[in-house]
Motif scaffolding. Sequence first.
Motif, PDB file in Angstrom:
ATOM      1  N   GLU A 140       0.671  -1.172   0.097  1.00  0.00           N
ATOM      2  CA  GLU A 140      -0.051  -0.032   0.103  1.00  0.00           C
ATOM      3  C   GLU A 140       0.864   1.369  -0.052  1.00  0.00           C
ATOM      4  OE1 GLU A 140      -3.346   0.278  -0.205  1.00  0.00           O
ATOM      5  OE2 GLU A 140      -3.390  -1.743  -0.932  1.00  0.00           O
ATOM      6  N   THR A 141       1.779   1.497   0.805  1.00  0.00           N
ATOM      7  CA  THR A 141       2.743   2.642   0.781  1.00  0.00           C
ATOM      8  C   THR A 141       4.163   2.188   0.675  1.00  0.00           C
ATOM      9  OG1 THR A 141       2.872   2.151   3.297  1.00  0.00           O
ATOM     10  CG2 THR A 141       1.350   4.215   2.525  1.00  0.00           C
ATOM     11  N   MET A 142       4.604   3.203  -0.319  1.00  0.00           N
ATOM     12  CA  MET A 142       6.032   3.157  -0.454  1.00  0.00           C
ATOM     13  C   MET A 142       6.836   3.552   0.695  1.00  0.00           C
ATOM     14  SD  MET A 142       5.424   1.964  -3.422  1.00  0.00           S
ATOM     15  CE  MET A 142       7.188   1.897  -4.472  1.00  0.00           C
ATOM     16  N   PRO A 143       8.073   2.935   1.009  1.00  0.00           N
ATOM     17  CA  PRO A 143       9.033   3.239   2.167  1.00  0.00           C
ATOM     18  C   PRO A 143       9.373   4.643   1.926  1.00  0.00           C
ATOM     19  CG  PRO A 143       9.905   1.705   0.584  1.00  0.00           C
ATOM     20  CD  PRO A 143       8.507   1.817   0.051  1.00  0.00           C
ATOM     21  N   THR A 144       9.717   5.221   3.097  1.00  0.00           N
ATOM     22  CA  THR A 144      10.417   6.457   3.216  1.00  0.00           C
ATOM     23  C   THR A 144      12.065   6.239   3.809  1.00  0.00           C
ATOM     24  OG1 THR A 144       8.402   7.694   3.482  1.00  0.00           O
ATOM     25  CG2 THR A 144      10.526   9.006   3.925  1.00  0.00           C
ATOM     26  N   VAL A 145      12.951   6.855   3.291  1.00  0.00           N
ATOM     27  CA  VAL A 145      14.190   6.395   3.782  1.00  0.00           C
ATOM     28  C   VAL A 145      14.721   7.603   4.847  1.00  0.00           C
ATOM     29  CG1 VAL A 145      16.655   6.020   3.152  1.00  0.00           C
ATOM     30  CG2 VAL A 145      14.709   4.915   1.726  1.00  0.00           C
ATOM     31  N   TYR A 146      15.267   6.909   6.043  1.00  0.00           N
ATOM     32  CA  TYR A 146      15.692   8.076   7.177  1.00  0.00           C
ATOM     33  C   TYR A 146      17.183   7.832   7.489  1.00  0.00           C
ATOM     34  CZ  TYR A 146      10.735   8.384   8.151  1.00  0.00           C
ATOM     35  OH  TYR A 146       9.664   8.692   8.285  1.00  0.00           O
ATOM     36  N   ARG A 147      17.928   6.794   6.819  1.00  0.00           N
ATOM     37  CA  ARG A 147      19.481   6.646   7.216  1.00  0.00           C
ATOM     38  C   ARG A 147      20.090   5.826   5.973  1.00  0.00           C
ATOM     39  NH1 ARG A 147      16.216   3.952  10.311  1.00  0.00           N
ATOM     40  NH2 ARG A 147      16.169   5.628  11.655  1.00  0.00           N
ATOM     41  N   GLY A 148      21.385   5.638   6.318  1.00  0.00           N
ATOM     42  CA  GLY A 148      22.118   5.049   5.312  1.00  0.00           C
ATOM     43  C   GLY A 148      21.810   3.468   5.532  1.00  0.00           C
ATOM     44  N   PRO A 149      22.464   2.614   4.446  1.00  0.00           N
ATOM     45  CA  PRO A 149      21.885   1.342   4.632  1.00  0.00           C
ATOM     46  C   PRO A 149      22.930   0.218   5.375  1.00  0.00           C
ATOM     47  CG  PRO A 149      23.366   2.081   2.443  1.00  0.00           C
ATOM     48  CD  PRO A 149      23.097   3.188   3.211  1.00  0.00           C
ATOM     49  N   TYR A 150      23.889   0.940   6.099  1.00  0.00           N
ATOM     50  CA  TYR A 150      24.731  -0.318   6.887  1.00  0.00           C
ATOM     51  C   TYR A 150      24.861   0.163   8.298  1.00  0.00           C
ATOM     52  CZ  TYR A 150      25.916  -0.894   1.875  1.00  0.00           C
ATOM     53  OH  TYR A 150      25.838  -1.125   0.664  1.00  0.00           O
ATOM     54  N   GLU A 151      23.696   0.762   8.973  1.00  0.00           N
ATOM     55  CA  GLU A 151      23.688   0.977  10.290  1.00  0.00           C
ATOM     56  C   GLU A 151      23.452  -0.263  11.175  1.00  0.00           C
ATOM     57  OE1 GLU A 151      24.225   3.991  11.562  1.00  0.00           O
ATOM     58  OE2 GLU A 151      24.429   4.743   9.518  1.00  0.00           O
ATOM     59  N   TYR A 152      24.568  -1.035  11.169  1.00  0.00           N
ATOM     60  CA  TYR A 152      24.508  -2.412  12.075  1.00  0.00           C
ATOM     61  C   TYR A 152      25.027  -2.168  13.609  1.00  0.00           C
ATOM     62  CZ  TYR A 152      23.360  -4.816   7.684  1.00  0.00           C
ATOM     63  OH  TYR A 152      22.618  -5.187   6.374  1.00  0.00           O
ATOM     64  N   SER A 153      24.832  -2.721  14.512  1.00  0.00           N
ATOM     65  CA  SER A 153      25.457  -2.623  15.761  1.00  0.00           C
ATOM     66  C   SER A 153      25.654  -1.268  16.309  1.00  0.00           C
ATOM     67  CB  SER A 153      26.946  -3.497  15.648  1.00  0.00           C
ATOM     68  OG  SER A 153      26.788  -4.762  14.952  1.00  0.00           O
ATOM     69  N   VAL A 154      24.491  -0.587  15.974  1.00  0.00           N
ATOM     70  CA  VAL A 154      24.594   0.930  16.341  1.00  0.00           C
ATOM     71  C   VAL A 154      24.611   0.940  18.117  1.00  0.00           C
ATOM     72  CG1 VAL A 154      23.613   3.161  16.357  1.00  0.00           C
ATOM     73  CG2 VAL A 154      23.641   1.929  14.375  1.00  0.00           C
ATOM     74  N   GLU A 155      25.305   1.804  18.816  1.00  0.00           N
ATOM     75  CA  GLU A 155      25.174   1.620  20.101  1.00  0.00           C
ATOM     76  C   GLU A 155      24.248   2.219  20.757  1.00  0.00           C
ATOM     77  OE1 GLU A 155      28.864   2.999  22.426  1.00  0.00           O
ATOM     78  OE2 GLU A 155      29.976   2.268  21.003  1.00  0.00           O
ATOM     79  N   GLY A 156      23.514   1.756  21.797  1.00  0.00           N
ATOM     80  CA  GLY A 156      22.203   2.232  22.383  1.00  0.00           C
ATOM     81  C   GLY A 156      21.039   1.813  21.815  1.00  0.00           C
ATOM     82  N   ARG A 157      21.099   0.830  20.865  1.00  0.00           N
ATOM     83  CA  ARG A 157      19.828   0.150  20.204  1.00  0.00           C
ATOM     84  C   ARG A 157      19.841  -1.353  20.851  1.00  0.00           C
ATOM     85  NH1 ARG A 157      16.742   1.572  16.078  1.00  0.00           N
ATOM     86  NH2 ARG A 157      16.770  -0.608  15.385  1.00  0.00           N
ATOM     87  N   GLU A 158      18.630  -1.639  20.878  1.00  0.00           N
ATOM     88  CA  GLU A 158      18.430  -3.121  21.167  1.00  0.00           C
ATOM     89  C   GLU A 158      18.779  -4.208  20.284  1.00  0.00           C
ATOM     90  OE1 GLU A 158      14.423  -4.456  22.800  1.00  0.00           O
ATOM     91  OE2 GLU A 158      14.662  -2.994  24.069  1.00  0.00           O
ATOM     92  N   GLN A 159      18.436  -3.725  18.961  1.00  0.00           N
ATOM     93  CA  GLN A 159      18.941  -4.654  17.806  1.00  0.00           C
ATOM     94  C   GLN A 159      20.017  -4.170  17.240  1.00  0.00           C
ATOM     95  OE1 GLN A 159      15.185  -3.965  15.945  1.00  0.00           O
ATOM     96  NE2 GLN A 159      14.586  -6.148  16.095  1.00  0.00           N
ATOM     97  N   ASP A 160      20.681  -5.189  16.671  1.00  0.00           N
ATOM     98  CA  ASP A 160      22.006  -4.813  16.123  1.00  0.00           C
ATOM     99  C   ASP A 160      21.924  -4.420  14.597  1.00  0.00           C
ATOM    100  OD1 ASP A 160      21.587  -7.333  14.893  1.00  0.00           O
ATOM    101  OD2 ASP A 160      23.648  -8.132  15.292  1.00  0.00           O
TER     102      ASP A 160
END
Lengths: 193, 575
Positions: free
Chosen positions: B542-562
């Motif tokens: 139904e809705t096309m995605p909107t992008v907020y950040r770069g494609p490689y934000e893995y293991s960012v500190e302070g986030r629950e998921q990696d």
Amino acid sequence: MAHQIIATSRSRTGIPTGRLAVWWVIGSEILIFGGLIASYLLNRFNHGPSWSIEAANTNTFIGACNTFWLLTSSLFVVYAHAASERRDAAKTRMWIWLTIMLGGFFMGFKAYEYTTEIHHGFTLFTSNFWSFYYTATGLHGFHVLCGMVIMAIIAEGDIKKGQNWHRVENIGLYWHFVDIVWIFLFPLMYIAK
Amino acid sequence: MAEVAHAEVGHGDAHDDHHEQSFWSKYVFSTDHKIIGFQYMFTGMAMALIGGYFAYVFRMQLAFPGNSIPFWGTLSPAAYNSLVTNHGTIMIFWVAMPVLIAAMGNFLIPLMIGCDDMVFPRVNRLSYQIFLLSAIVLIISFFVPGGGFGGAWTAYPPLSAKAEYNSTPFGAPLWLIAVTLEIVAFLLGGINFITTTMNARAKGMKMYDIPMIVWMIVIASILFMCSVGPLIAGAVMLLFDQTLGTAFFDAAAGGDPVLWQHLFWFFGHPEVYVVLLPAFGIVGEITCTFARKKLFSYKLILYSTIGLGILSFFVWAHHQFISGVDPRATYLFTTTTLLISIPVAIIMFAYIATLYGGSIRFTTAMLFGLAFTGEFLLGGVTGIWLGSSGVDIYLHDTYFVLAHFHYTFVPIAIIATFAAVYYWFPKMFGRKMNETLGKFHFWGTIIPFNGIFIPLFILGAGGQHRRIYNYQHFPDLAGADMQDMRVFATISLIVMLAFQLVFIANFIISLKKGEKAGKNPWKANTLEWITESPPPHGNFGETMPTVYRGPYEYSVEGREQDYWPQNEKPESEPS
């Protein structure tokens, strides 16, 4: 089936997608003609005198007439674009057909020129100069012919129905490109003796 | 205005077009980018089987000269020439190009940049149809009187230009027509990839938010477009020489055969990077996902790639060091050739730095990705030797050159492709491939691959020339030690080909019975993983995605998921 595709309606660069694609087509065409012209030039520099003698046999007057037809047709296609910006279907079609007419003059003169040359014994196989001459001008003539056919389709298929006005600009870009190729071919094949 | 309003709403009216489509309109004449990607992929895989079969036949001849070859019979010298020529042509033009650029580009670009299709869907379909036609023309050329073209994939005149030399009056022009059609198909596809990426990106996706593989495919398409034009002009000239009797490349009649070499290699060398870049892109994506780390120096990789692309237009004459080019020019081309190893090395080091300190997961896709990095390094390093004109004069046209470019091309066209298939298979077909069979296939591919080409390096350094039908006719090359190495390479090839059956079996079994993948089996960030597997028609519902950040934000500190999908809204932003 024929639902709207979102991709076609986006324009992140601000340039309409169709025009952007035409620019890329022209880019690749420049490389094709560039390769051919560069090969011709390398040969010409290597075999200077013998090729100059061959080149003296091309008909500069007809070449100049053809330059005139094409340059004038470029002006007409600009008028067609201006008319299409005003959404004036009658004027747009008129200017497109006048452009096609001048393209027709070009092809007619070209046909006469080829015929006389062949009658005088200058064929594709006479020498390498003539091989380059026929290949380069033939490829260019094919582009002129394609442009004429596409313009006829746009005039009768789109503008008559009042749709796809942007196509006039796109074919105009292509037509200017075809002209510019001729601007390179004319001095190289006809003037430089 | 209507366009804008429509643009981000998506398929509100999607239910209208869910009527049943026939097999033909759904799979054969589809304009859907995913289907066209599959068409390219399966055509490329089928052609790879033909190319692999050819390699098997001529390797058997070299190992056991004169013997009858199982599944072929006795090989004649003319057929040998035809097989090596068409093996090279097929593997580059009908396997590496369609699978790496066309299949991956078609399947991934619209998904990764968050739109529903290419900007010119019908041009896209035309591109595949021309490509299919080119493949058919090439296959027909094997069966015409005189057989398939046998003048090597580089098609140097006068051998390629005159039927009395190549004795393939029909095979040679058909080969040339097939290659030209293939080039036209990729020009159409390339224009689509470039304009789609320029114009149809999801809302919010800025230049540096574009996944690296999309950049790589787009830059490769631009390189292809800029390099192939002179070859098209050259192909027209060569076709006239072959069929009409002009003398563009005939020295006896005032032509210049070296001109063809310039036109060919002006395309041929950038072409190496055209197929290399998508492979780099694939491995970059996989390395980040399975190392759970941000791509090391995204911008540096991007700028290196652009620099590499520009430099690649100034190295071509290193293929012609002994073709009579001016010795002063060899200095120039040696220098540029050595320079181009710098951006390539930067990218390789960036990938290795991405691995450093990551929590690496050794899935099959990751194994293939790592193998690419390692094996391609060997190919690249031997390229530095060959780039120096002094060394190249000795090694030119030996098996050392052959082993060198197979150490670059096999990692590109085979290893990186397998990495991509194992990685994106869940997205393509909704099920994961079997990991045990996958690892079995991995070791069965990598070990024999080295078994084939390490002996060929040694043979080449020992003076073994390329394009020889039977080395027993050359006393210097007929020794038992050299013959043993040829046999070893051939047996390694057979083992490697046999292990591909494991892959085919795995592919078919997983298609039916594989573990259901779900939307995001690898927990990756890029946009293709936020939609269903396989993605529906229109990709994102139904809705096309909107992008907020770069494609490689893995293991960012302070986030629950990696991981941090590109479309996930930041908490600070009001919803």
